[in-house]
Design an enzyme around this catalytic site. Structure first.
Site, PDB file in Angstrom:
ATOM      1  N   ASP A  11       0.864  -1.178   0.000  1.00  0.00           N
ATOM      2  CA  ASP A  11       0.000   0.000   0.000  1.00  0.00           C
ATOM      3  C   ASP A  11       0.904   1.233   0.000  1.00  0.00           C
ATOM      4  O   ASP A  11       1.705   1.417   0.911  1.00  0.00           O
ATOM      5  CB  ASP A  11      -0.886  -0.035   1.260  1.00  0.00           C
ATOM      6  CG  ASP A  11      -1.967   1.030   1.224  1.00  0.00           C
ATOM      7  OD1 ASP A  11      -2.129   1.687   0.169  1.00  0.00           O
ATOM      8  OD2 ASP A  11      -2.637   1.203   2.250  1.00  0.00           O
ATOM      9  N   ASP A 106      -2.697   2.154  -6.197  1.00  0.00           N
ATOM     10  CA  ASP A 106      -1.562   2.141  -5.267  1.00  0.00           C
ATOM     11  C   ASP A 106      -1.580   0.959  -4.300  1.00  0.00           C
ATOM     12  O   ASP A 106      -0.876   0.969  -3.305  1.00  0.00           O
ATOM     13  CB  ASP A 106      -1.536   3.455  -4.475  1.00  0.00           C
ATOM     14  CG  ASP A 106      -2.732   3.576  -3.548  1.00  0.00           C
ATOM     15  OD1 ASP A 106      -3.810   3.088  -3.929  1.00  0.00           O
ATOM     16  OD2 ASP A 106      -2.586   4.149  -2.457  1.00  0.00           O
ATOM     17  N   GLU A 107      -2.404  -0.015  -4.563  1.00  0.00           N
ATOM     18  CA  GLU A 107      -2.558  -1.104  -3.607  1.00  0.00           C
ATOM     19  C   GLU A 107      -2.613  -2.430  -4.352  1.00  0.00           C
ATOM     20  O   GLU A 107      -3.271  -2.514  -5.394  1.00  0.00           O
ATOM     21  CB  GLU A 107      -3.910  -0.926  -2.902  1.00  0.00           C
ATOM     22  CG  GLU A 107      -3.870  -0.855  -1.405  1.00  0.00           C
ATOM     23  CD  GLU A 107      -5.286  -0.816  -0.862  1.00  0.00           C
ATOM     24  OE1 GLU A 107      -5.630  -1.732  -0.121  1.00  0.00           O
ATOM     25  OE2 GLU A 107      -6.039   0.117  -1.213  1.00  0.00           O
TER      26      GLU A 107
END
Lengths: 359, 365
Positions: A11, A106-107
């Site tokens: 993350d 983003d994860e």
């Protein structure tokens, strides 16, 4: 699931804001956020840690954020730029595993159960990924490492920012027991409040709950609650993405002399690449071969070639082209293939050789 | 012109003849069937100017001789729809044909028989008598490999070769080739002709017994005739490839496998092959054939089949449809696959002495 899995949840830290700060370092120490303008009744998508000290948080209306922090700098959202960084992150993930489930830009979840890298240590793989993202992309990410997606996700939040947390199989029971029910994905403020009124504040409380009671109150979600309260989560890491490239690379502890020492490294790298191509049965989709070289001054060059079977000869020629571009020692060497999404001209039916075709 | 005949007696030759008639015609008369009565023998003729078929059947005595053409499709449809064992009365009066059966009456348009074209025939050069079943087998074993609408027009048909008393048929579409040789010797001179695709398929429909048939081969036509029918086809004017040069000679890797087992394994892997290219990958190692297929949806099939194989490891791709076509026409328990490398033709045949050979070019994967 009989054998223990190794799942990593990655993350990025304040992803949008981090990218903007990377591109404009003057923002780093000031309260800064990315989001819509106050006039347009916009909300913030991300803010940096200085901004958070003022009580500013994501999803807050921009106008309200200005009231809390009049000096807040707000940059507009630039999704194409973030997507580009997301792709770079993904390319790094791909060097470690094929089993990747992106959750957002983003994860992502990574399943490294079958990895032999770092002696199969998921914790060291997570460290290596974070390190590589930091040096190559210049943003920080946090990682959670555990036996399933739920625990990995909870863990990635533990040492944020720029940290990681491992929940080993032995620790799972105690770790989960102490978790607030709010940590379980799907439990929002309302459900948390309901659970609290029923006497369930921590996961350990939930473990003693009667399934019947939970079922009546929460329907099918009850089963998930009980599973998570015990730290269980059998959901697989779903890879739906079609791979576009595959590469292996190595950063050398001592820079290689520009020349023969680089060529000497090729067979080993190619073996590793071949192994991964075979494992993914990707050979029919190979479109291009490429060599990536990072020189001692950190400048990077890539040489590509189409219509290749990605043989040693191909890579030797590509490497020669690449090395000729700078007269500098080499810090990193990478070999890769670009893959076609389909199997187009690779299925070429050969003709019978008949004398009519000879002339 | 007038005759009476049972529905069943008429329907068989009428169906065969109507098969030759193309649905869409440039000349109106080509969609008609020619009916000709002489005594008790009724002849029915259909043509598309390339292939002509005459069927013959006996009618009841008491008719009136004559000839006329009527729309083929409509006559077939009327006769088919009549109840079993209907008696059909056919007559022509003042330019109209009348079909009567039971209480039904159908009046059909006609065109004069004199306008009906006949296929030009050259003199017969070779004549031979051969069992229908022999010709049928040659066609059944090879016809699937004929090209369809290929610019190399000489591939849109089948080579019939008479050589040193041996009858052979060969078909190829440029990617694979099928060859079958009759076991029975024939006494005739040498000849090599190309029968057009449609002629081959129509001839195959006619052949259904062990009785003999007379083949007459001319310079621009072939005729097959017996009591019931006379089939004539024009020939493709061209030179068929020298097929013997296509037969692999250096195929040193031999695989023996169970035909049905292989066919089933290929059928299953084909499901997940690329629908357009139909490629499958064959991986040979000691006594093992590993068949895999992938499609653009990233789905994958793999079958491992035990075979007899002692050569070095080899990986080669094929269009699975080509392999299945061959495995479907071969019989016998075991087949032999001979290969040399992944870019050279493969030879398929029955493991025991067979009369057929199949050459398939690989796919580059």
């Amino acid at each position: 699931m009989s054998t223990l899995r190794k799942i990593i949840h990655i993350d990025a830290d304040c992803f949008y804001a981090a990218i903007e700060m990377r591109d404009d370092p003057s923002l780093i120490d000031r309260p800064f956020a990315v989001g819509g303008s106050a006039e347009g009744r916009g909300v913030l998508t991300t803010c940096n840690y200085p901004a958070r000290e003022f009580g500013v948080h994501s999803a807050m209306p921009t106008s309200q954020a200005y009231r809390l922090c009049p000096d807040l700098v707000v940059a507009p959202v630039n999704i194409p730029k973030y997507r580009e960084v997301s792709v770079q992150m993904h390319e790094i993930f791909e060097q470690f595993t094929d089993v990747i489930e992106p959750l957002s830009l983003d994860e992502a979840y990574l399943d490294v159960s079958d990895s032999t890298l770092f002696d199969g240590s998921a914790s060291r793989i997570a460290e290596a990924i974070r390190e590589q993202i930091k040096t190559e992309i210049n943003i920080t990410v946090s990682a959670g490492v555990s036996i399933n997606k739920f625990l990995a996700k909870v863990a990635s939040d533990w040492n944020k920012p720029d940290g990681q947390k491992v929940v080993t199989p032995d620790e799972v029971d105690a770790f989960t027991a102490a978790l607030e029910v709010r940590a379980i994905p799907g439990v929002g403020p309302v459900t948390a409040e309901k659970l609290k009124r029923m006497g369930f504040q921590k996961c350990t409380d939930l473990r003693n709950a009667e399934a019947r009671v939970l079922k009546r109150r929460f329907g099918s979600f009850a089963q998930t609650l009980i599973e998570r309260a015990h730290g269980r989560d059998n959901r697989p890491v779903n890879t739906s993405r079609i791979r576009k490239s595959l590469s292996v690379e190595h950063t050398y502890t001592q820079d290689l002399k520009n020349g023969q020492p680089c060529f000497d490294k090729l067979p080993g790298l190619l073996d590793e690449l071949r192994g991964r191509i075979d494992k993914g049965k990707l050979a029919p989709r190979i479109q291009k071969a490429y060599v990536k070289i990072k020189f001692s001054d950190f400048s990077t060059t890539t040489v590509e070639r189409v219509g290749t079977a990605a043989t040693l000869t191909d890579y030797q020629e590509l490497l020669a082209d690449g090395l000729a571009r700078r007269d500098l020692p080499v810090r990193l060497l990478g070999l890769g293939v670009r893959l076609s999404p389909d199997f187009p001209e690779h299925f070429e039916q050969l003709p019978l050789r008949m004398e009519h075709d000879d002339y | 012109m007038k005759f009476s005949i049972s529905r069943e007696a008429l329907i068989k030759p009428l169906n065969l003849v109507a098969g030759v008639v193309e649905r869409r015609q440039t000349l109106p008369i080509l969609s008609n069937v020619l009916l000709n009565l002489e005594g008790t023998q009724l002849s029915l003729t259909g043509t598309d100017l390339e292939v002509e078929l005459i069927g013959r059947v006996e009618v009841e005595a008491g008719g009136v001789d004559g000839d006329i053409t009527v729309p083929a499709r409509k006559l077939v449809d009327i006769c088919k729809s009549l109840p079993d064992s209907s008696q059909i009365e056919f007559s022509v009066d003042s330019g109209k044909a009348m079909v009567k059966a039971g209480r039904g009456r159908f009046t059909l348009s006609t065109l004069p028989a004199t306008e009906f074209p006949s296929v030009d025939e050259s003199a017969g050069d070779q004549t031979l008598e051969v069992a229908q079943s022999v010709v049928k087998r040659l066609i059944d074993r090879t016809a699937f490999a004929m090209a369809q609408q290929d610019v190399r027009y000489y591939l849109n048909g089948m080579l019939l070769e008479l050589k040193a008393g041996r009858l052979r048929m060969v078909a190829t579409d440029g990617h694979r080739l099928a060859l079958c040789t009759a076991n029975e010797a024939v006494s005739t001179g040498d000849a090599a002709i190309i029968i057009p695709r449609k002629g081959v398929l129509e001839l195959s429909r006619l052949l259904d017994t062990d009785e003999s048939i007379r083949l007459v081969i001319g310079s621009n036509h072939i005729r097959a005739a017996n009591q019931q029918f006379t089939f004539t086809s024009k020939l493709v004017d061209g030179k068929f490839p020298e097929y013997e040069r296509v037969l692999p000679k250096s195929a040193d890797k031999t695989v023996i496998g169970q035909r049905l087992e292989l066919r089933q394994a290929f059928t299953r892997t084909a499901i997940l092959s690329n629908e357009k290219y139909r490629g499958v990958r064959l991986k040979l190692s000691a006594d093992t054939l590993d068949i895999t297929a992938n499609n653009p949806e990233q789905e994958q099939a793999e079958e491992v089949v035990a075979v007899e194989y002692q050569g070095e490891e080899l990986e080669v791709g094929f269009n699975v449809s080509y392999l299945l076509d061959v495995l479907s026409v071969l019989d016998g328990d075991q087949i032999r696959l001979s290969l040399s490398d992944s870019a050279s033709s493969a030879l398929l045949e029955e493991a025991d002495e067979g009369d057929s050979l199949y050459v398939v070019m690989p796919m580059r994967l």
